[in-house]
Enzyme design. Sequence first.
Site, PDB file in Angstrom:
ATOM      1  N   GLY A 130     -11.344   3.990   0.893  1.00  0.00           N
ATOM      2  CA  GLY A 130     -12.195   4.733   1.650  1.00  0.00           C
ATOM      3  C   GLY A 130     -13.720   3.761   1.746  1.00  0.00           C
TER       4      GLY A 130
ATOM      5  N   ASP B 223       0.863  -1.092   0.094  1.00  0.00           N
ATOM      6  CA  ASP B 223       0.021  -0.026   0.096  1.00  0.00           C
ATOM      7  C   ASP B 223       0.883   1.342   0.041  1.00  0.00           C
ATOM      8  OD1 ASP B 223       0.931   0.511   2.555  1.00  0.00           O
ATOM      9  OD2 ASP B 223      -0.970   0.415   3.598  1.00  0.00           O
TER      10      ASP B 223
ATOM     11  N   ASP C 105      -7.831  -7.460   1.024  1.00  0.00           N
ATOM     12  CA  ASP C 105      -6.952  -7.457   2.148  1.00  0.00           C
ATOM     13  C   ASP C 105      -7.477  -7.067   3.298  1.00  0.00           C
ATOM     14  OD1 ASP C 105      -6.496  -4.225   1.521  1.00  0.00           O
ATOM     15  OD2 ASP C 105      -5.381  -4.817   3.482  1.00  0.00           O
TER      16      ASP C 105
ATOM     17  N   CYS D 257     -11.562 -28.482   8.262  1.00  0.00           N
ATOM     18  CA  CYS D 257     -10.465 -27.600   7.944  1.00  0.00           C
ATOM     19  C   CYS D 257      -9.239 -28.580   7.784  1.00  0.00           C
ATOM     20  CB  CYS D 257     -10.482 -26.397   8.742  1.00  0.00           C
ATOM     21  SG  CYS D 257      -8.869 -25.295   8.291  1.00  0.00           S
TER      22      CYS D 257
ATOM     23  N   HIS E 274      -5.246 -20.660  11.336  1.00  0.00           N
ATOM     24  CA  HIS E 274      -6.311 -21.064  10.996  1.00  0.00           C
ATOM     25  C   HIS E 274      -7.385 -19.983  10.311  1.00  0.00           C
ATOM     26  CE1 HIS E 274     -10.446 -22.927  10.830  1.00  0.00           C
ATOM     27  NE2 HIS E 274     -10.747 -21.717  11.498  1.00  0.00           N
TER      28      HIS E 274
ATOM     29  N   ASP F  60      -2.910   8.171  -1.982  1.00  0.00           N
ATOM     30  CA  ASP F  60      -4.213   8.765  -2.230  1.00  0.00           C
ATOM     31  C   ASP F  60      -4.690   9.487  -0.880  1.00  0.00           C
ATOM     32  OD1 ASP F  60      -4.155   6.267  -0.680  1.00  0.00           O
ATOM     33  OD2 ASP F  60      -6.462   6.202  -1.086  1.00  0.00           O
TER      34      ASP F  60
ATOM     35  N   CYS G  82      -5.938 -27.184   7.776  1.00  0.00           N
ATOM     36  CA  CYS G  82      -4.995 -26.343   8.251  1.00  0.00           C
ATOM     37  C   CYS G  82      -4.141 -26.952   9.485  1.00  0.00           C
ATOM     38  CB  CYS G  82      -5.268 -24.874   8.486  1.00  0.00           C
ATOM     39  SG  CYS G  82      -6.005 -24.619  10.402  1.00  0.00           S
TER      40      CYS G  82
ATOM     41  N   CYS H  70      -6.162 -27.078  12.731  1.00  0.00           N
ATOM     42  CA  CYS H  70      -7.101 -28.036  12.792  1.00  0.00           C
ATOM     43  C   CYS H  70      -7.131 -29.660  12.728  1.00  0.00           C
ATOM     44  CB  CYS H  70      -8.592 -27.460  11.765  1.00  0.00           C
ATOM     45  SG  CYS H  70      -8.903 -25.892  12.078  1.00  0.00           S
TER      46      CYS H  70
END
Lengths: 366, 366
Positions: B211, B88, B261, B299, B330, B142, B301, B304
């Site tokens: 924004g 950014d 994001d 899940c 997770h 910006d 991951c 999990c």
Amino acid sequence: MFTLRHADGNARLGFMRTTHGVVETPMFMPVGTQATVKGLTPEQLHSVGASIILGNTYHLTLRPGDELIAELGGLHRFMNWSGPILTDSGGYQVFSLSKIRKITDHAATFRSHLDGAMLELTPERAVKIQENLGSDIAMVLDECPPGDATETVLRSAVRRTLLWAERSKRAHTREDQALFAIVQGASNLELRGECAKELVAMDFPGYALGGFSVGEAPEIMHAALGPCAAMLPADKPRYLMGVGRPEDLLASIDAGIDIFDCVLPTRNGRNGQAFTFDGKLNLKNAKHKRDPQPVESGCACYCCVHFSRAYVHHLFNVGEMLGPTLMSMHNIAFLLRLMGESRKAIAEDRSASFREVCLARWQRTT
Amino acid sequence: MFTLRHADGNARLGFMRTTHGVVETPMFMPVGTQATVKGLTPEQLHSVGASIILGNTYHLTLRPGDELIAELGGLHRFMNWSGPILTDSGGYQVFSLSKIRKITDHAATFRSHLDGAMLELTPERAVKIQENLGSDIAMVLDECPPGDATETVLRSAVRRTLLWAERSKRAHTREDQALFAIVQGASNLELRGECAKELVAMDFPGYALGGFSVGEAPEIMHAALGPCAAMLPADKPRYLMGVGRPEDLLASIDAGIDIFDCVLPTRNGRNGQAFTFDGKLNLKNAKHKRDPQPVESGCACYCCVHFSRAYVHHLFNVGEMLGPTLMSMHNIAFLLRLMGESRKAIAEDRSASFREVCLARWQRTT
């Protein structure tokens, strides 16, 4: 459970069979006090070569509780560690939490450091907790006196430690768990000898030296280690509790000790300190700000392979969790590499010169 | 750089080519503000399927400095992330640090939140910083006004955002880096339209909606997203900045947005909150104390697959670092799975019903 493969002077190369696998010795055990080695996943521990880790009776019985852990399948399953686990007995907390405990022949009674609730730790209760945890190696409850204890205090601690060892052995029921005894007596070799003799007569599968690294000077410990190790049977594993400084590990291996544990690699790692074969580094130090080198050249750990000192410095500088994680990983990797190199040196009958070379490098740079 | 593979209503399935690899869209980008996604190693990020991550111009130029990162080979090498990175521009800090900045047409000037030093961020400087970082996608500087800004403030922010977009484009030199423009105008569709029109005329390789999610009600954002997305060219990627609540992601995908994001998965994870397809769980809650279930059944991951809710609860209860790490892992895995399921639903022309089913499950359980 222990096989001595080779001796080089007093230094021993061996392996120790446990329910969850074989441990090559000499070996260092990372400490997972609260069912986690701080900052690392079990996968990361495996990746740095950890083979056996340590859990803590006092802390785990307070939180989350040994019965809860048993209900969930035991400590291995709870924390997802498939390798061997050794649990201490709470005896060390008799020393480290001496301000909040009372001790009698019946029990060590703690006022919980968390909420003030009372925890009565008898030898029988310490065994029961460790049976609930399901560790591969349990320790008898002992009385660990401080480094500056008077002979009267030491004698009393040895007497109580022997009494408790006997009661622990009687209480112990799990056949898939080995129960190790603990020799006390500080640097008083006469007392150590009496304690060891009685414990050896009780025939435990392994023996620990407790009451070292509790405030006494390192030279005093170094001088006592050889005679103390020699008091123990050659065909049983020998465990020096709470020792983890690289120079102390090498001295202990030379004295004939097989296994070790210490919070040092993770605690110092969390503070930005790295162990290396060229001495200690403080990664918080501004001199590392632009340094593209790895923390330790030649180290194969995830941190050293992938990141620069500059990056680790940045992580500590901005307070990111990854800093403590990477440094803990490296420090454990370092101590395990030190163990591996020591085993190799013993196998090749050059453990004394290996130690000398290491000490000279550390001397030069720290 | 963007290929639209399929549309289902306004929802888009595509891929975005960057210097460091291809990103399938819709895609969520975990946030690595300070050159680390908090609590996770790059290896762990890969393991949960992250393909592109975000870095932060304002924070990285303060510490460790963009020139230092350039000297060490750029942000990818510095943090050991081999995949795409979007940075950014510091525009969001114009909003989030509004109390410590001044803004003119020349620059946004910050009094550092760390030591009070002044940081002048011109559009040219923001581009230069990002060129030093070497991200795959850079953002123009910006002016991001708050959600309750008056029309006068909004008009001024749009005017300045356009002025700065032009200057950013002129300053940008790296051909291996794409520079995206940012549409401002809050929920005022007339202003959004004017802003988008002028930016599209400048022909950027991608466009972001800035924004949003800056204090306005979610329904207001949801209502504006469709019309705003439609103002942007169909053959360029569309990025909604700072949005990460699962329900907002699905609404945005339906509106035709491609990338996202947000700090939510890691921030909430550090506080013990888990996202699941059955709604949110607070793992600190005592009801999880004895629960042998994984955080989310199904899940894949690391958390999990290997640990119980009881274990994660214990980690938070005793304040162990591994708790935040496992929950961050997770939550990122969850949002990436949500993206994967969304892509599949778009490919099969059922994205609207996929969203309805998800919303109904979340509604029922939270």
